[in-house]
Design an enzyme around this catalytic site. Structure first.
Site, PDB file in Angstrom:
ATOM      1  N   ASP A  86       9.822   3.235  -3.044  1.00  0.00           N
ATOM      2  CA  ASP A  86       8.934   2.667  -2.030  1.00  0.00           C
ATOM      3  C   ASP A  86       9.652   1.433  -1.482  1.00  0.00           C
ATOM      4  O   ASP A  86       9.736   0.406  -2.159  1.00  0.00           O
ATOM      5  CB  ASP A  86       7.598   2.287  -2.691  1.00  0.00           C
ATOM      6  CG  ASP A  86       6.670   1.500  -1.759  1.00  0.00           C
ATOM      7  OD1 ASP A  86       6.997   1.367  -0.556  1.00  0.00           O
ATOM      8  OD2 ASP A  86       5.626   1.033  -2.228  1.00  0.00           O
TER       9      ASP A  86
ATOM     10  N   LYS B 226      11.660  -4.606   6.938  1.00  0.00           N
ATOM     11  CA  LYS B 226      11.137  -3.279   7.289  1.00  0.00           C
ATOM     12  C   LYS B 226      10.604  -3.242   8.728  1.00  0.00           C
ATOM     13  O   LYS B 226      10.688  -2.224   9.404  1.00  0.00           O
ATOM     14  CB  LYS B 226      10.018  -2.931   6.303  1.00  0.00           C
ATOM     15  CG  LYS B 226       9.466  -1.532   6.441  1.00  0.00           C
ATOM     16  CD  LYS B 226       8.606  -1.213   5.237  1.00  0.00           C
ATOM     17  CE  LYS B 226       7.946   0.129   5.321  1.00  0.00           C
ATOM     18  NZ  LYS B 226       7.208   0.439   4.093  1.00  0.00           N
TER      19      LYS B 226
ATOM     20  N   GLU C 158       4.223   7.564   3.351  1.00  0.00           N
ATOM     21  CA  GLU C 158       3.574   6.805   2.272  1.00  0.00           C
ATOM     22  C   GLU C 158       2.192   7.357   1.889  1.00  0.00           C
ATOM     23  O   GLU C 158       1.906   7.475   0.690  1.00  0.00           O
ATOM     24  CB  GLU C 158       3.479   5.323   2.665  1.00  0.00           C
ATOM     25  CG  GLU C 158       4.861   4.660   2.643  1.00  0.00           C
ATOM     26  CD  GLU C 158       4.934   3.346   3.389  1.00  0.00           C
ATOM     27  OE1 GLU C 158       3.881   2.837   3.836  1.00  0.00           O
ATOM     28  OE2 GLU C 158       6.052   2.815   3.541  1.00  0.00           O
TER      29      GLU C 158
ATOM     30  N   ASP D  50      -4.258   1.321   3.187  1.00  0.00           N
ATOM     31  CA  ASP D  50      -3.086   0.632   2.632  1.00  0.00           C
ATOM     32  C   ASP D  50      -2.948  -0.762   3.256  1.00  0.00           C
ATOM     33  O   ASP D  50      -2.586  -0.897   4.429  1.00  0.00           O
ATOM     34  CB  ASP D  50      -1.837   1.493   2.933  1.00  0.00           C
ATOM     35  CG  ASP D  50      -0.563   0.903   2.331  1.00  0.00           C
ATOM     36  OD1 ASP D  50      -0.564  -0.260   1.906  1.00  0.00           O
ATOM     37  OD2 ASP D  50       0.450   1.638   2.298  1.00  0.00           O
TER      38      ASP D  50
END
Ligand code: AMP
Length: 383
Positions: A9, A70, A147, A169
């Protein structure tokens, strides 16, 4: 003979690595919490820092530290820091390399193959950049996995029953919600919405402002201006206070000798209630529920069609979130799998299956349509 494949991850705030070890999928690493802050930096002496040490220095040396790389994945603009230029892929590859080292220490052998997760809304360019980061770290990226699909794999959805799950999330710097359909071996992301500029960091900032306001009212000193060490200390204190408020109705923040005035140390001593904190963050939480409505609408589902809510990301420990989700669906949101490790574990499940542990299942991972027509027909970055 089984192969060795790890699941990663690669997160905005923290990253984790998981693999099949001792008969089960485990998150690996020397730190107690198994999390590597997604931070890269150089010390003032020029030593490369990856993870916790880089995170520790970020407020004091912002020019020597890079976080949330990211968000830049897929961009061709160079990232400048410490008088050098990097591509986002290069920075991410340093994070991946560190994770792989953690796993190599656990296995006592080199690791060459990985599954890496990305948000469901990532474009082709962002997925390719992630794959490239893996290659720069010396990895063959055998799958790029969405994800929310990883989260549903971690929860073991893949039995004969049909599930329509909502994956909510909320991490340190990003939010997304996905509606996922799981039918036997087939997992599909039906829709996904979010805000990649919203997360627990914003909650920290609100608490920090509150603490600094209190200090200013009491002592007439603005810590934001010209007091970087005190500001950095309060920033840590704000995050700690926020985390405690997930479990306790009140928190007391005491910071001794933040600055001195005329040779006298000045302290901060404040009590904050969960109620006050929830009022501060409520508008941000409500904005996530606009995304929940949009995702449901795009998936052509109502709240009653959802049979499981999976909580992912450290900030979902905030009780207000579960309360609002319960009000909307009457379901008890699930967080029995550690919300920070859930996506890594799901990537580890797929990696283990691809490596030949247990029964491998077919996984169709269609990209959501709510991020634009360019995603239509794409199969979740599968090679
Ligand atoms: P992640 O990006 O999933 O690793 O999540 C990191 C975010 O979760 C950070 O903003 C943390 O401050 C936040 N977090 C961790 N533990 C808690 C907690 N107990 N309550 C609220 N937020 C938390």
């Amino acid at each position: 003979m089984t192969d060795l494949i790890v699941g990663i991850d690669l997160g905005t705030t923290n990253s984790e690595i998981a693999a099949f070890l001792n008969g089960k999928v485990e998150v690996l690493g020397p730190e107690a919490d198994k999390m590597l802050p997604s931070c890269v930096g150089f010390s003032s002496a020029g030593t490369l820092l990856v993870g916790r040490e880089a995170r520790h220095q970020q407020l004091l040396y912002p020019n020597l530290t890079i976080r949330s790389i990211k968000r830049k994945m897929g961009s061709t603009e160079p990232v400048k820091f410490a008088d050098k230029e990097f591509t986002p892929q290069e920075i991410s590859s340093l994070i991946l390399r560190q994770l792989v080292q953690w796993a190599e220490q656990a296995f006592h052998q080199p690791i060459r193959r990985a599954v890496i997760t990305v948000p469901a809304y990532f474009s082709d360019a962002q997925r390719n950049a992630t794959r490239e980061a893996g290659e720069l770290a010396g990895l063959e990226v055998v799958r790029i996995l969405n994800e929310p699909t990883a989260a549903s794999l971690a929860y073991g959805f893949g039995d004969a029953a049909h599930h329509t799950a909502m994956v909510y999330d909320l991490g340190g710097g990003t939010f997304d919600v996905s509606i996922v359909s799981v039918e036997g071996d087939v997992t599909e992301v039906l829709a996904s919405h979010g805000n990649n500029q919203l997360g627990g960091d914003d909650f920290d900032n609100l608490v920090l402002e509150r603490l600094e306001r209190e200090f200013q009212n009491k002592h007439g000193i603005k810590l934001q201006d010209g007091h970087p060490v005190a500001h950095a200390r309060l920033w840590w204190a704000a995050e700690e206070a926020k985390k405690k408020l997930s479990f306790e109705p009140y928190v007391r923040v005491r910071e001794e000798a933040l600055v001195s005035q005329d040779g006298k140390p000045l302290h901060l001593d404040v009590e904050l209630s969960r109620e006050e904190y929830e009022e501060m963050i409520r508008p941000l939480i409500e904005s996530t529920f606009d995304s929940v409505s949009k995702a449901l609408q795009d998936a052509r589902k109502g709240p009653s069609d959802i049979d499981a809510i999976l909580l992912v990301g450290g900030s979902t420990r905030t009780p207000l979130i579960s309360r609002r989700l319960r009000e909307l669906t009457t379901l008890e949101p699930r967080q029995d799998i550690h919300p920070d490790l859930c996506v890594a574990l799901g990537a580890g499940v797929l990696a283990s299956r691809l490596a030949g542990h247990g029964v491998e299942r077919v996984l169709v991972d269609v990209c959501p349509f709510s991020f634009g027509p360019s995603y239509l027909g794409e199969r979740g970055g599968f090679p």
